[in-house]
Design a protein around this motif. Sequence first.
Motif, short mmCIF file in Angstrom:
data_model
loop_
_atom_site.label_atom_id
_atom_site.label_comp_id
_atom_site.label_asym_id
_atom_site.label_seq_id
_atom_site.Cartn_x
_atom_site.Cartn_y
_atom_site.Cartn_z
N ASP A 71 0.67 -1.13 -0.19
CA ASP A 71 0.45 -0.36 -0.08
C ASP A 71 0.93 1.20 -0.02
O ASP A 71 0.36 2.61 -0.69
N GLU A 72 2.38 1.11 0.47
CA GLU A 72 2.86 2.64 0.57
C GLU A 72 4.15 2.56 -0.45
O GLU A 72 4.38 3.26 -0.34
N GLU A 73 3.98 1.50 -1.46
CA GLU A 73 4.18 1.46 -2.93
C GLU A 73 4.38 2.65 -3.80
O GLU A 73 2.73 2.94 -4.41
N SER A 74 4.71 2.99 -4.91
CA SER A 74 4.83 3.74 -5.92
C SER A 74 3.17 3.38 -6.45
O SER A 74 3.25 2.09 -6.80
N SER A 75 2.34 4.59 -7.55
CA SER A 75 1.23 3.74 -8.14
C SER A 75 1.78 2.49 -9.54
O SER A 75 1.04 1.77 -9.04
N GLY A 76 3.27 2.67 -9.58
CA GLY A 76 3.07 2.45 -10.77
C GLY A 76 3.57 0.69 -10.40
O GLY A 76 2.98 -0.24 -11.41
N THR A 77 4.13 0.23 -8.68
CA THR A 77 4.40 -0.31 -8.94
C THR A 77 3.35 -1.10 -8.72
O THR A 77 2.66 -2.93 -9.21
N VAL A 78 2.41 -0.69 -8.70
CA VAL A 78 0.71 -1.24 -7.68
C VAL A 78 0.16 -1.98 -9.09
O VAL A 78 -0.36 -2.95 -9.32
N GLN A 79 0.20 -0.81 -9.70
CA GLN A 79 -1.07 -1.29 -11.29
C GLN A 79 0.35 -2.80 -11.61
O GLN A 79 0.14 -3.08 -12.79
N LEU A 80 1.45 -1.95 -11.95
CA LEU A 80 2.47 -3.28 -12.51
C LEU A 80 2.11 -5.24 -12.41
O LEU A 80 1.78 -5.83 -12.94
N LEU A 81 2.04 -4.59 -10.70
CA LEU A 81 1.35 -5.86 -10.31
C LEU A 81 0.51 -6.47 -10.29
O LEU A 81 -0.16 -7.77 -10.53
N GLN A 82 -1.05 -5.61 -10.63
CA GLN A 82 -2.28 -6.31 -11.08
C GLN A 82 -2.36 -6.35 -12.62
O GLN A 82 -3.38 -7.44 -12.27
N LYS A 83 -1.35 -6.51 -13.34
CA LYS A 83 -1.04 -6.88 -14.19
C LYS A 83 -0.33 -8.15 -14.77
O LYS A 83 -0.23 -8.41 -15.79
N LEU A 84 0.40 -8.12 -13.64
CA LEU A 84 1.70 -9.40 -13.40
C LEU A 84 0.48 -11.21 -14.16
O LEU A 84 0.93 -11.77 -14.81
N SER A 85 -0.35 -11.15 -13.27
CA SER A 85 -1.46 -12.36 -13.06
C SER A 85 -1.62 -12.66 -14.99
O SER A 85 -1.63 -13.78 -15.10
N PRO A 86 -2.02 -11.42 -15.29
CA PRO A 86 -2.58 -11.57 -16.36
C PRO A 86 -1.63 -12.18 -17.43
O PRO A 86 -1.59 -12.60 -18.74
N LEU A 87 0.18 -11.29 -17.48
CA LEU A 87 0.39 -11.34 -18.65
C LEU A 87 1.78 -13.36 -18.34
O LEU A 87 1.59 -13.32 -18.93
N THR A 103 0.01 1.72 -17.73
CA THR A 103 -0.35 3.33 -16.72
C THR A 103 0.52 3.45 -15.76
O THR A 103 0.72 2.21 -15.09
N ASN A 104 1.17 4.07 -15.78
CA ASN A 104 1.88 5.02 -14.51
C ASN A 104 2.90 3.98 -14.58
O ASN A 104 4.09 3.90 -13.61
N MET A 105 3.75 3.87 -15.57
CA MET A 105 4.65 3.22 -16.20
C MET A 105 6.07 3.70 -16.89
O MET A 105 5.52 4.34 -18.14
N HIS A 106 7.17 3.55 -16.64
CA HIS A 106 7.99 4.35 -17.32
C HIS A 106 8.16 3.88 -18.45
O HIS A 106 8.39 2.84 -18.45
N ASN A 107 7.93 4.24 -19.40
CA ASN A 107 8.28 3.99 -20.81
C ASN A 107 9.61 2.95 -20.97
O ASN A 107 9.62 1.98 -21.67
N ILE A 108 10.96 3.07 -20.67
CA ILE A 108 11.72 2.03 -20.14
C ILE A 108 11.49 0.76 -19.74
O ILE A 108 11.73 -0.42 -20.14
N LEU A 109 10.98 0.98 -18.38
CA LEU A 109 10.02 0.03 -17.91
C LEU A 109 9.24 -0.51 -18.55
O LEU A 109 9.47 -2.13 -19.03
N PHE A 110 8.32 -0.37 -19.68
CA PHE A 110 7.44 -0.97 -20.20
C PHE A 110 8.28 -1.83 -20.55
O PHE A 110 7.23 -3.26 -21.64
N ARG A 111 9.25 -0.94 -22.17
CA ARG A 111 9.75 -1.78 -22.93
C ARG A 111 9.77 -2.51 -22.44
O ARG A 111 10.25 -3.93 -22.89
N ASN A 112 11.04 -3.03 -21.24
CA ASN A 112 11.65 -4.23 -20.66
C ASN A 112 10.62 -5.36 -20.09
O ASN A 112 10.90 -6.48 -21.16
N ILE A 113 9.72 -4.95 -20.23
CA ILE A 113 7.98 -6.26 -19.32
C ILE A 113 7.77 -6.54 -20.74
O ILE A 113 7.64 -7.88 -20.98
N ILE A 114 7.57 -6.02 -22.14
CA ILE A 114 7.19 -6.16 -23.60
C ILE A 114 8.21 -6.99 -23.81
O ILE A 114 8.01 -8.10 -24.70
N ASP A 115 9.45 -6.46 -23.85
CA ASP A 115 10.21 -7.64 -24.10
C ASP A 115 10.81 -8.54 -23.54
O ASP A 115 11.17 -9.56 -24.17
#
Length: 191
Positions: A71-87, A103-115
Amino acid sequence: MLLKLDKGSIPSIELENLIRSERILCQFLTQTYSDIKFVEYEIIKRDDGYIDYTLMIDKMIVGKVRRIAIDEESSGTVQLLQKLSPLISSLNGMTVFIDDIDTNMHNILFRNIIDTFIKNITGQLIITTHNTTLLKYIDPCEAYIIDVDYEGNKEAICISDFKLLPTHNLCDMYMSGKLGGIPVMDSIEII
């Protein structure tokens, strides 16, 4: 994996699933974020046969590793967790749809995850994004633009349907309206 990775309640018989999810999250998050050092679930066993769990993160903050609840983590990390199970489901042969994946994700982080995920998908991953940088490295046959006309009619247009040259910059073409899908609006006047 659990569907709800941040916190929740599960039957006690799902403890092994919780432990497996914890291992995956620890590996994924410590590799994704340089300031996250360890991840584990805080578990409270209840008398009714359920377990309450909360994801706890050991994070480097101002030179010291501190334990914080999700709950104290950034919204980007929380959003990433919500998307991890479907990924992960797309890696296991399922068809998955994720709206606004970045959403709320840095472009470089987004690219690394997609890659990371794209080369291991055995199912189908359908995502929407407003991140135009994806156009720089995704196959045009796999990218669609949703175009909306003045009457609200929508059409999905594959980017490969356009006459493209290897020298074309798809981001610039999109932003200039040559591929459609950009907002059409009147000028805004502040009263």
